[in-house]
Design an enzyme around this catalytic site. Sequence first.
Site, PDB file in Angstrom:
ATOM      1  N   CYS A  78     -42.891  94.546  36.156  1.00 48.37           N
ATOM      2  CA  CYS A  78     -41.498  94.918  35.937  1.00 48.37           C
ATOM      3  C   CYS A  78     -40.971  95.736  37.120  1.00 48.37           C
ATOM      4  CB  CYS A  78     -41.337  95.637  34.601  1.00 48.37           C
ATOM      5  SG  CYS A  78     -39.618  95.684  34.021  1.00 48.37           S
ATOM      6  N   HIS A 182     -43.902  91.728  31.021  1.00 47.67           N
ATOM      7  CA  HIS A 182     -44.910  92.739  30.678  1.00 47.67           C
ATOM      8  C   HIS A 182     -46.140  92.100  30.023  1.00 47.67           C
ATOM      9  CE1 HIS A 182     -42.771  96.588  31.420  1.00 47.67           C
ATOM     10  NE2 HIS A 182     -41.697  95.834  31.275  1.00 47.67           N
ATOM     11  N   GLU A 184     -49.017  93.332  29.626  1.00 40.48           N
ATOM     12  CA  GLU A 184     -49.784  94.303  28.846  1.00 40.48           C
ATOM     13  C   GLU A 184     -49.354  94.316  27.375  1.00 40.48           C
ATOM     14  OE1 GLU A 184     -46.290  96.841  30.253  1.00 40.48           O
ATOM     15  OE2 GLU A 184     -47.342  95.007  30.823  1.00 40.48           O
TER      16      GLU A 184
END
Length: 204
Positions: A78, A182, A184
């Site tokens: 990001c 993202h 994660e």
Amino acid sequence: AGGVPVVIPMTTDDRQIDAILNVIDALIMTGGEDIAPLKYFGEEPHPNLGEVVPARDAFDIKLIRKAVEKGIPVLGICRGVQVMNVAFGGTLYQDIPTQLPTYAIQHSQDAPGSEGTHSITIDKNSELYKRVGKENIAVNSFHHQAVKDVAPGFKATAKSKDGCIEAIEMVKNPKVWGVQFHPEHLVNGDNAENFIGIFKALLQ
């Protein structure tokens, strides 16, 4: 993915940064605030520019440049991919809805981060494709800024359907690359097995 995360304190002291980089195996540049446009890519601030943290801008840019110089693998996420682009001479869209000419899809979702809400197309000759294993996949989206002019020595390797750049990588250094979404959060969703590969590759 088997790694041990270490949070790096914000500093621009060269000795401290060098000491940190001497004990880590890889670096993840994380999400966060907007980047100061006038100072880092020569543009006046757009009316929709969000919060800017000058100390973090200076830290992130110094950190990523030094990490690349030392040959450390770097993954940008990001804001991290935006910093990567700016640190090496690229520019950003300060506000996608008002500046991306082909803007047509939602880039700041209200759905949970584990849900992919729009699709991207990935270059089959890219580091991202090697990790994800798909040419088309749904990703999450929590940003109003994005890579505009890709930095010299880098190439765009994924885009959304409206042309927003979703991934870049350094052409001569495959250990340095980043994504606008993202992963994660996506490792907790339906395509977890695809996105965990991003982190496994970083550790390898």
